[in-house]
Design a protein around this motif. Sequence first.
Motif, PDB file in Angstrom:
ATOM      1  N   LEU A 170      -3.564   4.338  -1.303  1.00  0.00           N
ATOM      2  CA  LEU A 170      -4.210   4.866  -0.103  1.00  0.00           C
ATOM      3  C   LEU A 170      -4.415   6.366  -0.315  1.00  0.00           C
ATOM      4  O   LEU A 170      -3.463   7.147  -0.288  1.00  0.00           O
ATOM      5  CB  LEU A 170      -3.341   4.595   1.127  1.00  0.00           C
ATOM      6  CG  LEU A 170      -2.904   3.129   1.276  1.00  0.00           C
ATOM      7  CD1 LEU A 170      -1.882   2.993   2.403  1.00  0.00           C
ATOM      8  CD2 LEU A 170      -4.111   2.227   1.520  1.00  0.00           C
ATOM      9  N   ASP A 171      -5.651   6.761  -0.549  1.00  0.00           N
ATOM     10  CA  ASP A 171      -5.967   8.142  -0.916  1.00  0.00           C
ATOM     11  C   ASP A 171      -6.182   8.986   0.340  1.00  0.00           C
ATOM     12  O   ASP A 171      -7.245   8.912   0.955  1.00  0.00           O
ATOM     13  CB  ASP A 171      -7.210   8.132  -1.813  1.00  0.00           C
ATOM     14  CG  ASP A 171      -7.555   9.528  -2.313  1.00  0.00           C
ATOM     15  OD1 ASP A 171      -6.811  10.489  -1.985  1.00  0.00           O
ATOM     16  OD2 ASP A 171      -8.563   9.661  -3.026  1.00  0.00           O
ATOM     17  N   ARG A 176      -9.708  -2.314   4.792  1.00  0.00           N
ATOM     18  CA  ARG A 176     -10.356  -3.133   3.758  1.00  0.00           C
ATOM     19  C   ARG A 176      -9.350  -4.006   3.034  1.00  0.00           C
ATOM     20  O   ARG A 176      -9.608  -5.176   2.764  1.00  0.00           O
ATOM     21  CB  ARG A 176     -11.110  -2.250   2.766  1.00  0.00           C
ATOM     22  CG  ARG A 176     -12.490  -1.831   3.267  1.00  0.00           C
ATOM     23  CD  ARG A 176     -13.455  -1.551   2.120  1.00  0.00           C
ATOM     24  NE  ARG A 176     -12.906  -0.571   1.181  1.00  0.00           N
ATOM     25  CZ  ARG A 176     -12.947   0.751   1.387  1.00  0.00           C
ATOM     26  NH1 ARG A 176     -13.506   1.240   2.476  1.00  0.00           N
ATOM     27  NH2 ARG A 176     -12.434   1.576   0.503  1.00  0.00           N
ATOM     28  N   ALA A 177      -8.179  -3.426   2.715  1.00  0.00           N
ATOM     29  CA  ALA A 177      -7.133  -4.220   2.038  1.00  0.00           C
ATOM     30  C   ALA A 177      -6.681  -5.366   2.938  1.00  0.00           C
ATOM     31  O   ALA A 177      -6.436  -6.486   2.467  1.00  0.00           O
ATOM     32  CB  ALA A 177      -5.952  -3.324   1.661  1.00  0.00           C
ATOM     33  N   VAL A 218      -2.143  -1.264  -3.584  1.00  0.00           N
ATOM     34  CA  VAL A 218      -3.341  -0.527  -3.145  1.00  0.00           C
ATOM     35  C   VAL A 218      -2.956   0.937  -2.947  1.00  0.00           C
ATOM     36  O   VAL A 218      -2.036   1.242  -2.178  1.00  0.00           O
ATOM     37  CB  VAL A 218      -3.873  -1.097  -1.811  1.00  0.00           C
ATOM     38  CG1 VAL A 218      -5.114  -0.338  -1.361  1.00  0.00           C
ATOM     39  CG2 VAL A 218      -4.174  -2.593  -1.932  1.00  0.00           C
ATOM     40  N   GLY A 265       0.828  -1.196   0.000  1.00  0.00           N
ATOM     41  CA  GLY A 265       0.000   0.000   0.000  1.00  0.00           C
ATOM     42  C   GLY A 265       0.863   1.247   0.000  1.00  0.00           C
ATOM     43  O   GLY A 265       1.959   1.247   0.562  1.00  0.00           O
ATOM     44  N   ASP A 309       0.598   5.853  -0.113  1.00  0.00           N
ATOM     45  CA  ASP A 309      -0.094   7.130  -0.267  1.00  0.00           C
ATOM     46  C   ASP A 309       0.429   7.886  -1.489  1.00  0.00           C
ATOM     47  O   ASP A 309      -0.134   8.926  -1.846  1.00  0.00           O
ATOM     48  CB  ASP A 309       0.092   7.982   1.003  1.00  0.00           C
ATOM     49  CG  ASP A 309       1.556   8.233   1.330  1.00  0.00           C
ATOM     50  OD1 ASP A 309       2.401   7.331   1.095  1.00  0.00           O
ATOM     51  OD2 ASP A 309       1.870   9.320   1.836  1.00  0.00           O
ATOM     52  N   ALA A 326     -10.500   8.165   6.243  1.00  0.00           N
ATOM     53  CA  ALA A 326     -10.911   7.469   5.011  1.00  0.00           C
ATOM     54  C   ALA A 326      -9.781   6.598   4.477  1.00  0.00           C
ATOM     55  O   ALA A 326     -10.004   5.452   4.053  1.00  0.00           O
ATOM     56  CB  ALA A 326     -11.349   8.481   3.962  1.00  0.00           C
ATOM     57  N   ALA A 327      -8.564   7.128   4.509  1.00  0.00           N
ATOM     58  CA  ALA A 327      -7.420   6.364   4.001  1.00  0.00           C
ATOM     59  C   ALA A 327      -7.171   5.127   4.867  1.00  0.00           C
ATOM     60  O   ALA A 327      -6.871   4.039   4.354  1.00  0.00           O
ATOM     61  CB  ALA A 327      -6.178   7.254   3.955  1.00  0.00           C
ATOM     62  N   GLU A 328      -7.327   5.297   6.178  1.00  0.00           N
ATOM     63  CA  GLU A 328      -7.090   4.156   7.072  1.00  0.00           C
ATOM     64  C   GLU A 328      -8.183   3.100   6.921  1.00  0.00           C
ATOM     65  O   GLU A 328      -7.925   1.904   7.122  1.00  0.00           O
ATOM     66  CB  GLU A 328      -6.945   4.649   8.516  1.00  0.00           C
ATOM     67  CG  GLU A 328      -5.644   5.420   8.711  1.00  0.00           C
ATOM     68  CD  GLU A 328      -5.441   5.942  10.125  1.00  0.00           C
ATOM     69  OE1 GLU A 328      -6.414   5.946  10.912  1.00  0.00           O
ATOM     70  OE2 GLU A 328      -4.302   6.345  10.435  1.00  0.00           O
ATOM     71  N   CYS A 329      -9.405   3.515   6.526  1.00  0.00           N
ATOM     72  CA  CYS A 329     -10.446   2.534   6.194  1.00  0.00           C
ATOM     73  C   CYS A 329     -10.023   1.709   4.991  1.00  0.00           C
ATOM     74  O   CYS A 329     -10.304   0.510   4.917  1.00  0.00           O
ATOM     75  CB  CYS A 329     -11.783   3.231   5.891  1.00  0.00           C
ATOM     76  SG  CYS A 329     -12.717   3.591   7.376  1.00  0.00           S
ATOM     77  N   GLN A 330      -9.355   2.362   4.035  1.00  0.00           N
ATOM     78  CA  GLN A 330      -8.847   1.612   2.878  1.00  0.00           C
ATOM     79  C   GLN A 330      -7.803   0.577   3.316  1.00  0.00           C
ATOM     80  O   GLN A 330      -7.756  -0.524   2.761  1.00  0.00           O
ATOM     81  CB  GLN A 330      -8.214   2.562   1.855  1.00  0.00           C
ATOM     82  CG  GLN A 330      -9.193   3.485   1.155  1.00  0.00           C
ATOM     83  CD  GLN A 330      -8.463   4.324   0.120  1.00  0.00           C
ATOM     84  OE1 GLN A 330      -7.696   5.229   0.455  1.00  0.00           O
ATOM     85  NE2 GLN A 330      -8.672   4.010  -1.155  1.00  0.00           N
TER      86      GLN A 330
END
Length: 199
Positions: free
Chosen positions: A57-58, A72-73, A55, A35, A37, A65-69
């Motif tokens: 990470l936006d 999920r990953a 992945v 992952g 950024d 929001a990025a940490e939710c990504q």
Amino acid sequence: KPNIGVLISGRGSNLMAIKEAIDRGDLNARIGFVGSDVPDCPGMVWASGQGLDTVFLDYSKGREAAECQIDRAMELHRVRHLVLAGFMRILSAPFVGRHRGQVINLHPSLLPSFPGRSGIRDAFLYGVRITGVTVHLVDEQVDHGPILAQEAVEILEGDTLESLEERVHRVEHRLYPATIDRWLKEGDFSLASLRLRPW
Ligand code: 3YE
């Protein structure tokens, strides 16, 4: 075999060292995903070329929001253990709380000296004779959690920042994969966790 997620922001030289240690059989793990950024950083380009899952990470919509990504990953790729390898973002307290003891970081100084984004440079400019490399568990503070491994690197007469960086990186590329392997096998082996009692 434990699946690990590797988070990067730059060249990915420690990611490469981790992959090499896995391929040599010195690190018993699989890279579940990489992952970042920074989607087009050299380490991500390299990871794609190696066929690793990547992945983005936006962080533009905020840290949460990025940490939710990341969460999920981790679920998607069955990853429990996260390895920070030149990842330049601070992980929030709630994220650290959800993954307590399961995130490891590499810092290029002998902590607690010279935390922050430029540990090698700060040690060099301060004029210390000995610096080094620290591997530690991530807690709510940056470059602060329980120390798993350290190795000293001498600053020599005639060293430039560049020559010092090269020696520090060589130590990182050996110490990090070896410590990750031990961590995956043994969990928290920080001296702080041994609770040494006085007689
Ligand atoms: N997060 C926690 N604990 C840790 N992240 C890292 C280590 C570590 C961690 O031990 N909780 C530079 C990051 C410093 C910085 O200030 N980043 C900013 C954003 C900068 C930007 O906009 O690009 C931030 O707030 O994330 C990894 C090493 C972090 C080094």
